[in-house]
Design a protein around this motif. Structure first.
Motif, PDB file in Angstrom:
ATOM      1  N   SER A 291       4.672  10.101   0.655  1.00  0.00           N
ATOM      2  CA  SER A 291       3.431   9.336   0.822  1.00  0.00           C
ATOM      3  C   SER A 291       2.574   9.915   1.934  1.00  0.00           C
ATOM      4  CB  SER A 291       3.756   7.866   1.115  1.00  0.00           C
ATOM      5  OG  SER A 291       4.325   7.236  -0.006  1.00  0.00           O
TER       6      SER A 291
ATOM      7  N   GLU B  99       1.138  13.465   0.826  1.00  0.00           N
ATOM      8  CA  GLU B  99       0.167  13.496  -0.275  1.00  0.00           C
ATOM      9  C   GLU B  99      -1.253  13.816   0.179  1.00  0.00           C
ATOM     10  OE1 GLU B  99      -0.626  10.971  -4.370  1.00  0.00           O
ATOM     11  OE2 GLU B  99       0.126   9.929  -2.599  1.00  0.00           O
TER      12      GLU B  99
ATOM     13  N   ARG C 263       8.333   3.902  -5.272  1.00  0.00           N
ATOM     14  CA  ARG C 263       9.145   4.842  -6.061  1.00  0.00           C
ATOM     15  C   ARG C 263       9.271   6.218  -5.404  1.00  0.00           C
ATOM     16  NH1 ARG C 263       6.104   1.892  -9.686  1.00  0.00           N
ATOM     17  NH2 ARG C 263       7.280   0.735 -11.264  1.00  0.00           N
TER      18      ARG C 263
ATOM     19  N   TYR D  62      12.971   5.316   1.598  1.00  0.00           N
ATOM     20  CA  TYR D  62      11.983   4.631   0.767  1.00  0.00           C
ATOM     21  C   TYR D  62      11.414   3.423   1.529  1.00  0.00           C
ATOM     22  CZ  TYR D  62      13.496   7.508  -3.132  1.00  0.00           C
ATOM     23  OH  TYR D  62      13.769   8.582  -3.947  1.00  0.00           O
TER      24      TYR D  62
ATOM     25  N   SER E 265       0.814  -1.221   0.000  1.00  0.00           N
ATOM     26  CA  SER E 265       0.000   0.000   0.000  1.00  0.00           C
ATOM     27  C   SER E 265       0.845   1.268   0.000  1.00  0.00           C
ATOM     28  CB  SER E 265      -0.948   0.002   1.210  1.00  0.00           C
ATOM     29  OG  SER E 265      -0.231  -0.106   2.415  1.00  0.00           O
ATOM     30  N   LEU E 266       2.183   1.133  -0.026  1.00  0.00           N
ATOM     31  CA  LEU E 266       3.073   2.291  -0.145  1.00  0.00           C
ATOM     32  C   LEU E 266       3.727   2.282  -1.524  1.00  0.00           C
ATOM     33  CD1 LEU E 266       4.826   2.176   3.359  1.00  0.00           C
ATOM     34  CD2 LEU E 266       3.226   3.933   2.574  1.00  0.00           C
ATOM     35  N   ASN E 267       3.851   3.430  -2.121  1.00  0.00           N
ATOM     36  CA  ASN E 267       4.478   3.540  -3.443  1.00  0.00           C
ATOM     37  C   ASN E 267       5.987   3.355  -3.294  1.00  0.00           C
ATOM     38  OD1 ASN E 267       5.525   4.326  -5.950  1.00  0.00           O
ATOM     39  ND2 ASN E 267       3.956   5.878  -6.255  1.00  0.00           N
TER      40      ASN E 267
END
Length: 639
Positions: A442, A445, A436, A479, A432-434
């Motif tokens: 995140s 956003e 990139r 990340y 559920s985490l991007n």
């Protein structure tokens, strides 16, 4: 009518399953001073550091510890699969007593020799069967392939052997399942197929790496009992890797505790549980959620906090009770008569042939500061109910009132703004985490999307949210892959809190976490609830965690709520047969209370899919005590 899954009949082989196993003086496997390293930019990382262990024939050794302790690396080293994951055995020996009576050091064996041993003398069941099974081959072909490779049988004979193994692992209608693909089976069925494949060559040693972590409690109980029963029948040794101490108490003869690549304690399961010697073992056991631990208590209570210093572990009991509910306040969430169904279309022209009755006439309320737990097996509709409330799924009928307003009667623009006040935490934080973007982006956003902060205020708010969930502001620049599972779940919680919600839907948010990390996340959620008066819809199949965290509990079966009430009433006085059997399947973290004669739910949960016109029979909820409601289905029957 659909019958409730019935209690599994006990067999003679299980009635004395608690007796000591038949073992031999010479170990089947003996590991001495095993050391495994992985190359990194900062030099070699030692994942396993000088481990000694042995397993005798017919014995079950459980290896326990939190993520990163070296459990799975040890298992993969025994299979010599560690080289394919970038690791290297740099020291020690792995002696295996072969069927031919000779001893061989697996650490020194060539890879071609190991290819002959894998599956034949040593087999392994992996944690996630969907990623271990080939999606383009049928179940029958995959089991038959292992039989042909190691036993030299022809295709017809191998297919017959595959059918026999599926019958052995108690898969109903096994002949029909031979030609099915992995995606057509449920999680419990896929795990049984993996067991059948692992046992197809009747190995001397079975390594089971977290085989039940992601399974519902009832399916988990079936798998555990199945492994033990097959072990009794075939006389094989089992290495069981897990972080679930209830599972250890259920299946193990001996326990080995690992911490940061080293063995900190080893002994007979009764001794380790009753008289743990290592401080870390004591702390690990203290953090285990135990069903019934809040007996007589009307309110939820935090888990003991596990802190680790060197090889020592200290568990301190968090005494505060979760008295956060505002019963006089109007409900923050009011779900009334909710229906969510999915159409099933087949054939060239997509003819409507049936419907999946995922949510059927579901009604409940959640008050500010309250945690309502929604429990049940996979397929019962609990996640669909959560997604419908979050407006990720459109309902067929019914109403959802949030802060007194019907969500589905709102204009579209206002409904989108409502997302700010209802947030969702998913089971798998990594998915559920991007990957990139940084975690800081995140979290930022939703702040930007809902105009909750601008310019430098965004960065300040992200830093504060990370501190609120027990992380550092510096982590914003990293990340997702740079964090552990528990840290990633904290990041998802921070992202959910960014919108300053009034309701958080936590969908299996802690089910795949280690016991110590699980306790930290649950305590964090309770702390945030106390500070912000958050309401939670806590979706889970882990009854021991539900007992700790919830004020009220709703039990779902085939889309319907069959029992709902205060947590103390439901857990201490369950009225519905399904609720009682759901609780009976929970592994008890106490070997002295090991009881394989207790009734289990047999088989898979029936399908919620029905033919057109075949409507499920709904039983109204009847109040049996103040606030405690139960569906009065006919005995033995469910809609």
């Amino acid at each position: 009518m659909t019958s409730i899954p019935q209690a599994a009949p006990t067999t003679g082989s299980l009635s004395n399953a608690g007796a000591p196993p038949a073992t031999h003086s010479t170990p089947l496997v003996e590991v001495k001073n095993l050391t495994v390293e992985f190359p990194t930019e900062d030099g070699p990382f030692r994942a396993v550091d000088g481990i000694d262990l042995h397993i005798r024939r017919g014995e079950t050794l459980a290896i326990v510890g939190e993520s990163g302790s070296g459990k799975s690396v040890t298992a993969l080293s025994l299979m010599r699969l560690i080289e394919f994951g970038g690791g290297r055995i740099v020291g020690g020996s792995i002696q295996l007593a072969g069927r031919d009576g000779g001893l061989r050091d697996l650490a020194q064996e060539s890879l071609p020799a190991m290819n002959r041993l894998r599956g034949d003398e040593i087999a392994m069941i992996f944690q996630e069967p969907m990623t271990s099974l080939n999606p383009v081959f049928t179940i029958g072909d995959q089991i038959a392939e292992a039989v042909m490779l190691h036993q030299g049988l022809g295709r017809k004979e191998a297919r017959s052997e595959a059918l026999a193994m599926l019958n052995k692992v108690r898969i109903p209608e096994a002949a029909r399942l031979l030609d099915r693909y992995p995606h057509q089976l449920s999680g419990g069925m896929r795990q049984r197929v993996m067991i059948a494949m692992a046992l197809s060559c009747r190995p001397s040693l079975l390594i089971a790496d977290e085989p039940t972590t992601a399974l519902d409690v009832t399916i988990q109980a079936q798998i555990l009992r199945l492994v033990r029963q097959l072990q009794d029948e075939m006389g094989m040794a089992v290495m069981f890797i897990t972080h679930d101490m209830g599972v250890v108490a259920e299946v193990a003869d001996r326990v080995l505790v690992m911490y940061r690549g080293k063995k900190v304690e080893e002994g007979v399961v009764d001794d380790v549980f009753a008289r743990p010697q290592a401080p870390y073992t004591k702390a690990l056991l203290a953090a285990v959620p135990k069903l019934g631990s809040l007996s007589g208590a009307p309110l939820p209570r935090r888990f003991p906090v596990l802190t680790v210093e060197g090889e020592a572990g200290i568990a301190t009991e968090a005494e505060r009770w979760q008295d956060t509910v505002e019963p006089a306040a109007p409900p923050i969430l009011d779900v009334d008569d909710l229906f969510t169904r999915f159409e099933v279309r087949r054939g060239l022209f997509g003819r409507l042939t049936g419907r999946i009755h995922a949510v059927e006439r579901v009604s409940f309320k959640v008050h500010p500061g309250e945690t309502l737990a929604l429990v049940g097996e996979s397929g019962c509709g609990k996640s669909t109910a959560g997604r419908t409330i979050m407006q990720l799924q459109a309902p067929d009928s019914g109403s959802i009132r949030f802060s007194g307003r019907d969500i589905f009667a709102m204009p579209e623009a206002e409904r989108r703004r409502m997302h700010q006040k209802i947030q969702y935490i998913f089971q798998d934080p990594y998915a559920s985490l991007n990957p990139r973007v940084t975690v800081g982006f995140s979290i930022a956003e939703p702040l930007i999307t809902h105009n909750l902060a601008k310019g430098a205020g965004v960065e300040e708010r992200v830093a504060q949210l990370l501190v609120d969930v027990g992380l550092s502001p510096d982590h914003a620049k990293r990340y997702p892959h740079e964090f552990s599972g528990g840290q990633r779940q904290r990041i998802c919680i921070a992202r959910a809190l960014a919108c300053e919600p009034d309701l958080i839907i936590a969908d299996e948010a802690v089910s795949a976490l280690d016991v110590s990390i699980q306790a930290q996340i649950v305590n964090l959620l309770m702390d945030l609830q106390e500070k912000r008066r958050l309401a939670y819809l806590f979706i889970s199949h882990d009854m021991a965690v539900v007992e700790r965290v919830s004020h009220r509990v709703a039990v779902m079966y085939l889309g319907q709520i069959v029992e709902i009430g205060p947590r103390q009433a439901v857990f201490e006085n369950p009225q519905h047969a399904y609720t009682r059997r759901l609780m009976a399947a929970v592994p008890i973290a106490d070997p002295a209370r090991r009881d394989r004669s207790r009734p289990l739910l047999e088989g898979e949960i029936p399908s919620p899919m029905r033919k057109l016109g075949d409507e499920p029979i709904w039983a109204p909820l009847v109040e049996v005590e103040p606030g405690h409601f139960v569906a009065r289905h006919p005995v033995g029957d469910f809609a």
